[in-house]
Scaffold this motif. Structure first.
Motif, short mmCIF file in Angstrom:
data_model
loop_
_atom_site.label_atom_id
_atom_site.label_comp_id
_atom_site.label_asym_id
_atom_site.label_seq_id
_atom_site.Cartn_x
_atom_site.Cartn_y
_atom_site.Cartn_z
N LEU B 110 11.04 6.45 -34.22
CA LEU B 110 9.69 5.87 -34.39
C LEU B 110 8.62 6.83 -33.88
O LEU B 110 7.55 6.97 -34.48
N ARG B 111 8.91 7.50 -32.76
CA ARG B 111 7.91 8.43 -32.23
C ARG B 111 7.70 9.63 -33.14
O ARG B 111 6.58 10.06 -33.35
N TYR B 112 8.80 10.19 -33.68
CA TYR B 112 8.55 11.36 -34.53
C TYR B 112 7.86 10.96 -35.83
O TYR B 112 7.06 11.73 -36.37
N ILE B 113 8.14 9.76 -36.33
CA ILE B 113 7.42 9.34 -37.54
C ILE B 113 5.93 9.18 -37.23
O ILE B 113 5.07 9.59 -38.02
N PHE B 114 5.64 8.64 -36.06
CA PHE B 114 4.23 8.50 -35.66
C PHE B 114 3.56 9.87 -35.56
O PHE B 114 2.43 10.06 -36.02
N GLU B 115 4.27 10.82 -34.99
CA GLU B 115 3.73 12.19 -34.91
C GLU B 115 3.55 12.78 -36.30
O GLU B 115 2.54 13.44 -36.59
N TYR B 116 4.55 12.53 -37.15
CA TYR B 116 4.48 13.02 -38.53
C TYR B 116 3.25 12.45 -39.25
O TYR B 116 2.48 13.19 -39.87
N GLN B 117 3.08 11.12 -39.14
CA GLN B 117 1.92 10.50 -39.79
C GLN B 117 0.62 11.14 -39.28
O GLN B 117 -0.30 11.42 -40.05
N SER B 118 0.57 11.38 -37.97
CA SER B 118 -0.63 11.96 -37.37
C SER B 118 -0.87 13.37 -37.91
O SER B 118 -2.00 13.73 -38.27
N MET B 119 0.19 14.17 -37.96
CA MET B 119 0.04 15.56 -38.42
C MET B 119 -0.37 15.62 -39.89
O MET B 119 -1.18 16.45 -40.28
N MET B 120 0.21 14.74 -40.70
CA MET B 120 -0.17 14.77 -42.12
C MET B 120 -1.63 14.36 -42.29
O MET B 120 -2.33 14.87 -43.18
N CYS B 121 -2.09 13.46 -41.43
CA CYS B 121 -3.51 13.09 -41.49
C CYS B 121 -4.39 14.26 -41.05
O CYS B 121 -5.45 14.50 -41.63
N ILE B 122 -3.95 14.99 -40.04
CA ILE B 122 -4.72 16.15 -39.58
C ILE B 122 -4.80 17.20 -40.70
O ILE B 122 -5.86 17.75 -40.98
N LEU B 123 -3.67 17.44 -41.36
CA LEU B 123 -3.67 18.44 -42.43
C LEU B 123 -4.52 18.01 -43.62
O LEU B 123 -5.24 18.82 -44.20
N THR B 124 -4.42 16.74 -43.99
CA THR B 124 -5.09 16.30 -45.22
C THR B 124 -6.50 15.78 -44.98
O THR B 124 -7.23 15.52 -45.94
N GLY B 125 -6.85 15.57 -43.72
CA GLY B 125 -8.19 15.05 -43.43
C GLY B 125 -8.33 13.59 -43.80
O GLY B 125 -9.41 13.14 -44.20
N MET B 126 -7.23 12.84 -43.67
CA MET B 126 -7.25 11.42 -44.02
C MET B 126 -7.06 10.56 -42.76
O MET B 126 -6.76 11.08 -41.70
N ASP B 127 -7.17 9.24 -42.94
CA ASP B 127 -7.13 8.34 -41.79
C ASP B 127 -5.73 7.84 -41.43
O ASP B 127 -5.43 7.60 -40.28
N ALA B 128 -4.90 7.64 -42.44
CA ALA B 128 -3.60 7.03 -42.18
C ALA B 128 -2.60 7.52 -43.20
O ALA B 128 -2.97 7.92 -44.31
N GLY B 129 -1.32 7.51 -42.81
CA GLY B 129 -0.29 7.96 -43.74
C GLY B 129 0.95 7.12 -43.59
O GLY B 129 1.08 6.37 -42.63
N ASN B 130 1.88 7.25 -44.56
CA ASN B 130 3.13 6.51 -44.42
C ASN B 130 4.23 7.42 -43.89
O ASN B 130 4.02 8.61 -43.64
N ALA B 131 5.42 6.83 -43.72
CA ALA B 131 6.53 7.52 -43.06
C ALA B 131 7.27 8.50 -43.97
O ALA B 131 8.20 9.12 -43.52
N SER B 132 6.83 8.65 -45.19
CA SER B 132 7.34 9.57 -46.21
C SER B 132 7.77 8.82 -47.46
O SER B 132 8.06 7.62 -47.43
#
Lengths: 501, 443, 127
Positions: B110-132
C-alpha cells in the motif's frame, strides 16, 4: 512484522543522488528544447542515496504478507507456491532485451514460447488455440466476450446483445460484459447453489450472445448440469464462456472444452503458479474452440510450414487488438516453465490435491462454522459465519449482545500468522468466508490453520471484545476506511503541494 | 499421487485426510463430475522436466533470439535498469503478495502504491492517480470510456492520427465493443492538427480528445490551445504521454489536460518483448471518482498511526458489478513498484540527466544520418530521443541490413518514413557503428 | 427502530419526498442510512439535469457498498445539496434534515402512488 512509518519523500535531502550516470558531454542537452515545449521546473522527485532506497523498500517489504511468508487461504485467488526457477527463467538477459517490434526472424526463441504454451494450454483445457494479449483475468473476460460478439457479427447475427451471468459470479463478469457493450441478465442459483436450469430456460432466445460460467462456481461446486446447460445455450445460438478463475481444481482432471465451453480464459497467476505481485502483473490468455479461431485477437503467433514461427498482425475476422504488444511475455515464460516441470506425471496431481485440501478443511471446521451447502466441494468452499457467534438475545435482565462477525474472524486470523480468507463474497450469504487452500500446502500447515480457526470460534464465545478489536499483533491496527473514503488523500502532501480531493 | 517438489503430500497424509473427509479415494472427491468429463489421457504433455532440464530448455530458446542493439522506440524504450531494482522487486514479500485487501499485513504494497501515485502526479502535473493499469494502450482505451462519464450528453471521442498505431488499435477495439463513437484528428506535418480538431469539435458531440505529448514520429507536440478548444465545448482533454520525457518537457498539467495516460515502461522497465509493462493514469481532482482501477489513500489506524488502504472502492467491479467504472481488478502492481524504485533512485537530477544524455545521443545520430545524404528531415520539429526521417533506402531493406549488422532500428512509420530512437544506454561507438553500416548500404 | 416522519411521502426504494408547490424535495430515509452504514460519498446530479420516476439519479457510497438512488418523480433538478459534497455523514446524522436534491416536477400526479408515513412504517417493518 514491524511498523515502519516513512515515505520515500520524507527521506529526501537536497543534493543527494541515487543514480549512477555519466556526465553529459559538451554539446546538446534537453536544455535546447524550445522554451514553449519545455518543463518549467524539474519534477519534485525524492533526492535520496542508493542505500536509502534499498533500506526504505526493504523496510516496506517487511510489513507485507506473501505466499512465501505464510498460508494464504484466499478464496478464488489460488495462492499457490511460486517456483523460484520461473523467476530465473523470466529474468534471463536475452529475453529481457527483446524489443517487441523486432522482426520475426530475430525472435524465434520467444515466438516458440508462445507456440509451445498455446499447445500446452490447449491440451490441458480442450481448446483449439489461445491468444496471449490479455494481461489479467478480467482482461481475458473482456477479450473473450469481444471474440463472442465478433463471432456473432461475422454471421450477421447483430441482435445478440445479452449475456447471462449467474448471481454467484465474480463481480468482474458483469463488469466485463458492460465494458464489452453487452446487457447483463442474471440467472439465479438453485437451493444447491448451482445455476438454476429452470430459471435459465426462459432467458434463452435469439438475443442471447452467450453465458459466462465459472465451473466450479464461486461456492466451490461443480456445475454438474453443465451438459444440459451447454445444450440449451447452444440450442438458442449462444456461446459458453468459461471464467478460468476457478480452473485449478480441474487442472489435470477435466477440460472445459469437453464440457461444451467455446471460449475461456486462464489466469496464469492462479492456476499456473506465476506470482501475484501485489496485484499484477498477471496474464489472462484466452482460448477458443475450433470454430472461433479466426476471431482471436491479433497479433497472434503461428507456426509456418517451414517450421519457423511468425506473427499474424491483422486479420479481418479478428476481434481486434487488446493490448499494446503481445501480452505479458515475462509471465508467459514463468507459466510455461511450470507446465514443463509438471509434465504429464505431475499435472494429474495438482487439481486433485487442491480439492483434497479444501474438503479436509471444510470437514474439519463444519462443527464451528456454518456450512450452508454441504457435500463435496472442489478447490474452495464457503462458510456463512460462526455457528455460535457469541450473540445473545436480550432477556428481561440483560442487554442484547451482538455477535462476532466474519470481519472479526478474518482480522483475528492475521494475529495467528495466516492471511484471511476472502470475506463477504459470494454475496449469496451475509457472512461469507470463502476458503481456498491450494495443492502446495502441507497437511501440517492446514492443521495449524484449522486449529487457529477453532480457537477463534472459542474466543467468539469467551472473549468477543478482543476479537472485535483484532488484529493485535500486526504493524497497524484496523484502519479507518471511512475517513479514507470521505476525505481522500491520494498523494504525498507537504505544505507546498497539498491537493485536497 | 506423484512425487513432486511443489506438492508436500505424502501417501500417509492423503490417507489420513481422506479418512477425515470420509471418502475412499481422491477421485471420489470428483463424484459430482460426470464420468465422461474425467480426462484419462496425458494432455499431450512431455515427461516432467527437472529444474536443470527446464533451465537448459529455456537457455536454448533464449539463444535462438538475436541479440540486437536497440535503436528503436515506438512505445518501448531501451533505458538502463539500475541494479537495485531487480533486487527490490524480487523480494518475496512484494512478489508473492496478493492485492492488498488486508491492510494490516499489506502496508508494504500500500505504501509503495501511494508513493507511485504521488510520483506519477509529480511527473504529469496532475492531482490524483490510480494504482496502475495494464499498459499504455489499454490505459488510453480506459480513458476514452472515462471521458464519457466525465461529460454529459456527449458521445464521441476524437483521437489524433499521430498517436502510436498500437494505441489507436486498442482504443478502436475497446471503443467499438463498448459503443463509443470515434472520430479522428488529422495530422499536419508531423503534428496533431488544431484546425482539424476545431472543425470536429464544432459538431458539438465531443466528450473528449486523446492527443500525444510526444507522437509516433518522436515529435514533441505543441499543444497550446488544445485544452481551451476542448473545454469550450465542455469536453475533456486526455494526453497520452511518455513519463520519462515529462521530466524535461511540458506536462499534461502544463497543457491543462484533464487526464494523463501512458506507459511507465520508459522508466527503466526492460523491453522483455512487450511486457509486463505498466499503464498509468492521473487526472484532475474533479474526475477522481470516475477513474478506473485501484486507488490507495492515506488514513489512520485505531491507534492513530498513519497507514494506507485501498479506497474509493465503490467505483469498482467487486462492489458495483455492472455499474463499475471498469472491469479491471489485477493491474501491474509489481511494475508500479519497479517504476517507484526507479524514480526514487533517479530523483530530480537523474531524470534530467537521462533525458539530457538521450537528447545528445539522439541528435548525434540524427545529424549523422542526414550527413549520409540518404535521409531527409520532412518535419523539422523538435524531438527528444526519437525522430523520423524520410529514407531513400526502402524501409524494410534498411531494417534488414541494420539487423544483419546487429542493430534493431528504422521502424517504418509512414510512406518512406522511418523512425530511430536513442536512449542514454547507447554508446557513441554504437551510434558510429550504426552510421557506418548505413553508409555501406548501397542504393 | 428507524425513524419515520409524518407529512412526507415515501418510495419502496427508501427515498422520502416533501412536496412544496411543484418542487419535490428528495432525500433518503433513516432506514436507508442505517442499512448503508457510514456514508462516504453522495453522487448527485447537477442542476438542470433531468430525472425520471423510477430511474436512478445518483448513489450513496459506503466503504464496501454502493446503493443507487431512484427518483420518486420526474422533472428537472433545480438544486443539489452542496453541503453533502463535503460532509456526506450528515445523512447518517439526520437523514430527514438533509435533503439530496430538489426537483421541479413535470407531473404532480406522480406522487400519488407514494406511501404515507403509516404505510411506509408498515413497509419497513416487513423488510
Amino acid at each position: 512484522m514491524k511498523y515502519y512509518d516513512k515515505l520515500i519523500f520524507e527521506l529526501s535531502k537536497k543534493g543527494r543522488i541515487g543514480f549512477s550516470l555519466p556526465e553529459c558531454k559538451e554539446g546538446e542537452t534537453s536544455d535546447s528544447i524550445p522554451g514553449n515545449l519545455k518543463r518549467q521546473s524539474p519534477p519534485d522527485l525524492p533526492q535520496v542515496s542508493e542505500p536509502d532506497v534499498v533500506r526504505h523498500y526493504t523496510n516496506l517489504s517487511q510489513m507485507n504478507f506473501g505466499v512465501d511468508t505464510g498460508f494464504y487461504p484466499l478464496g478464488s485467488c489460488t495462492m499457490k507456491y511460486n517456483p523460484k526457477i520461473n523467476e530465473e527463467i523470466a529474468n534471463m538477459p536475452g529475453f529481457q532485451a527483446l524489443h517487441p517490434l523486432q522482426p520475426d526472424s530475430s525472435v524465434q526463441g520467444a515466438l516458440s514460447v508462445y507456440y509451445g504454451l498455446d499447445k500446452a494450454l490447449s491440451a490441458i483445457t480442450g481448446m483449439e488455440h489461445f491468444t496471449f494479449g490479455p494481461c489479467a483475468g478480467a482482461h481475458g473476460e473482456l477479450t473473450g466476450l469481444m471474440i463472442m460478439r465478433k463471432y456473432h457479427f461475422l454471421r450477421g447475427d447483430m441482435k445478440r446483445t445479452k449475456v447471462i451471468v449467474p448471481d454467484s459470479a465474480h463481480g468482474t463478469n458483469p463488469a466485463s460484459a458492460v465494458s464489452c457493450g453487452l446487457d447483463v441478465v442474471v440467472v439465479k442459483s438453485d437451493a444447491e447453489g448451482l445455476v438454476d436450469v429452470d430459471s435459465l430456460k426462459p432467458l434463452l432466445d435469439d438475443t442471447v450472445a452467450g453465458i459466462m460460467m465459472t465451473n466450479p462456481n464461486t461456492l466451490g461446486l461443480f456445475e454438474k448440469n453443465i451438459k444440459e446447460i451447454a445444450a440449451l445455450v447452444h440450442g438458442c445460438g449462444g456461446l459458453l464462456y468459461y471464467d478460468g478463475a476457478n480452473l485449478n481444481p480441474l487442472l489435470g482432471v477435466a477440460r472445459p472444452g469437453d464440457m461444451g465451453f467455446d471460449i475461456m480464459h486462464v489466469n496464469l497467476h492462479k492456476t499456473f503458479s506465476t506470482p501475484h505481485g501485489g496485484g499484477g502483473p498477471g496474464a489472462g490468455p484466452v482460448g477458443v474452440s475450433k470454430e472461433l479461431v479466426d476471431c482471436l485477437p491479433v497479433p497472434r503467433v503461428v507456426r509456418n510450414d517451414d517450421g519457423t514461427y511468425g506473427i499474424i498482425r491483422s486479420d479481418k475476422n479478428s476481434a481486434g487488438t487488446v493490448s499494446g504488444f503481445m501480452g505479458n511475455f515475462g509471465i508467459l515464460l514463468r507459466a510455461y516453465a511450470y507446465i514443463l516441470m509438471l509434465g504429464k506425471q505431475n499435472v494429474k496431481s495438482a487439481g486433485r490435491l487442491a480439492v483434497l485440501n479444501a474438503n479436509y478443511i471444510k470437514e474439519s471446521l463444519k462443527d464451528c462454522y456454518k456450512l450452508p451447502i454441504t457435500g463435496l466441494c472442489k478447490h474452495e468452499f464457503v462458510f456463512d459465519g460462526l455457528i455460535d457467534d457469541g450473540s445473545r438475545d436480550a432477556t428481561p435482565d440483560s442487554e442484547e449482545i451482538k455477535g462476532v462477525t466474519t470481519l472479526d474472524v478474518a482480522k483475528r486470523l492475521l494475529d495467528y500468522g495466516f492471511h484471511a480468507p476472502t470475506i463477504y463474497f459470494p454475496m449469496l450469504f451475509h457472512q461469507s468466508i470463502m476458503i481456498e487452500p491450494t495443492e502446495t500446502e502441507s497437511k501440517e500447515t492446514i492443521d495449524s490453520f484449522i486449529t487457529a480457526m477453532k480457537k477463534i470460534a472459542e474466543e467468539a464465545k469467551n472473549d468477543p471484545d478482543s476479537l472485535r478489536k483484532a488484529p493485535h499483533l500486526t504493524p497497524i491496527k484496523r484502519p479507518d476506511e471511512t475517513a479514507a473514503a470521505r476525505n481522500p488523500v491520494l498523494t504525498f502532501m507537504d505544505e507546498k503541494n497539498a491537493v485536497r480531493i | 499421487m506423484s512425487n513432486f517438489a511443489y506438492f508436500p503430500h505424502t501417501d500417509d497424509d492423503i490417507r489420513e485426510m481422506l479418512d477425515r473427509i470420509g471418502v475412499g479415494s481422491v477421485d471420489d472427491l470428483y463424484g459430482d463430475v460426470p464420468a465422461d468429463f474425467m480426462y484419462r489421457g496425458d494432455f499431450g504433455l512431455p515427461d516432467a522436466m527437472s529444474e536443470q532440464q527446464v533451465r537448459e530448455f529455456f537457455e536454448k530458446l533464449d539463444s535462438k533470439d538475436s541479440k540486437l542493439k536497440v535503436f528503436a522506440g515506438a512505445g518501448a524504450y531501451d533505458h538502463y535498469t539500475p541494479a537495485v531494482i531487480p533486487y527490490i522487486v524480487s523480494r518475496s514479500e512484494f512478489l508473492t503478495a496478493y492485492t492488498p485487501y488486508q491492510a494490516e499485513i499489506s502496508q508494504g504494497t500500500l505504501r509503495y502504491i501511494f508513493e507511485y501515485q504521488s510520483m506519477m502526479c509529480i511527473l504529469t502535473g496532475m492531482d490524483a492517480g490510480n494504482a496502475s493499469l495494464y499498459d499504455g494502450p489499454t490505459a488510453a482505451a480506459e480513458a476514452a470510456r472515462m471521458a464519457l462519464s466525465c461529460t454529459k450528453h456527449k458521445t464521441r471521442i476524437l483521437i489524433s492520427r499521430t498517436l502510436l498505431p498500437n494505441v489507436i488499435d486498442v482504443i478502436e477495439t475497446y471503443s467499438g465493443y463498448h459503443g463509443i463513437q470515434l472520430g479522428y484528428i488529422s495530422e499536419d506535418k508531423g503534428q496533431t492538427s488544431l484546425s482539424s480538431l476545431n472543425s470536429e469539435l464544432s459538431k458539438g458531440d465531443v466528450a473528449g480528445i486523446i492527443v500525444p505529448g510526444i507522437n509516433k514520429y518522436g515529435v514533441i507536440e505543441d499543444l497550446s490551445g488544445y485544452a481551451d478548444a476542448v473545454h469550450d465545448e465542455k469536453g475533456v482533454m486526455i494526453e497520452y504521454c511518455d513519463p520519462s520525457s515529462l521530466a524535461v518537457i511540458k506536462t499534461p498539467g502544463d497543457w491543462n489536460a484533464d487526464i494523463a495516460v501512458g506507459d511507465g515502461q520508459s522508466l527503466g522497465i526492460p523491453l522483455c518483448f512487450g511486457g509486463p509493462y505498466v499503464g498509468f493514469m492521473t487526472c484532475k481532482k474533479e474526475y477522481v471518482r470516475k477513474m478506473p482501477g485501484r486507488v490507495v489513500g492515506e488514513t489512520r489506524d485505531s491507534d492513530g498511526k498513519r497507514c494506507f488502504v485501498l479506497t474509493l472502492q465503490a467505483r469498482e467491479q467487486h462492489i458495483r458489478r455492472e455499474k463499475a467504472t471498469s472491469n479491471i481488478c489485477s493491474n501491474e502492481s509489481l511494475m508500479a513498484l519497479f517504476v517507484t524504485v526507479y524514480l526514487s533512485l533517479m530523483g530530480k537530477e537523474g531524470m534530467k540527466r537521462v533525458n539530457d544524455l538521450s537528447y545528445g545521443k539522439a541528435h548525434r545520430l540524427y545529424s549523422g544520418l542526414l550527413e549520409t545524404g540518404l535521409f531527409s528531415d520532412v518535419f523539422h520539429r523538435p524531438f527528444l530521443n526519437e525522430f523520423t526521417l524520410e529514407s531513400k533506402i526502402p524501409a524494410n531493406e534498411l531494417q534488414r541490413k541494420l539487423m544483419d549488422a546487429g542493430f534493431f532500428a528504422a521502424i517504418e512509420v509512414g510512406e518512406g518514413l522511418v523512425s530511430f530512437c536513442v536512449t542514454e544506454k547507447r554508446t557513441e561507438e554504437e551510434i558510429d557503428a550504426l552510421l557506418k553500416t548505413v553508409k555501406e548500404v548501397r542504393l | 427502530m428507524s425513524k419515520v416522519i409524518d407529512g412526507l411521502l415515501y418510495s419502496e426504494s427508501h427515498e422520502w419526498v416533501k412536496v412544496d408547490g411543484d418542487i419535490a424535495v428528495i432525500g433518503v430515509t433513516d432506514f436507508a442510512q442505517k442499512e448503508m452504514g457510514d456514508i462516504t460519498y453522495v453522487d448527485m446530479p447537477e442542476p438542470d439535469d433531468e430525472v425520471s420516476k423510477g430511474e436512478d439519479f445518483g448513489a450513496l457510497e459506503s466503504v464496501k457498498a454502493s446503493s443507487d438512488l431512484y427518483s420518486p418523480v420526474s422533472g428537472t433538478v433545480v438544486e443539489n445539496n452542496e453541503a453533502l459534497a463535503d460532509a456526506p455523514e450528515l445523512i447518517n446524522k439526520d437523514a430527514f434534515a438533509n435533503w439530496i436534491i430538489k426537483v421541479k416536477m413535470e407531473d404532480m400526479s406522480e406522487v400519488s402512488d407514494l406511501m404515507d408515513s403509516k404505510a411506509y412504517s408498515d413497509f419497513i417493518e416487513k423488510q
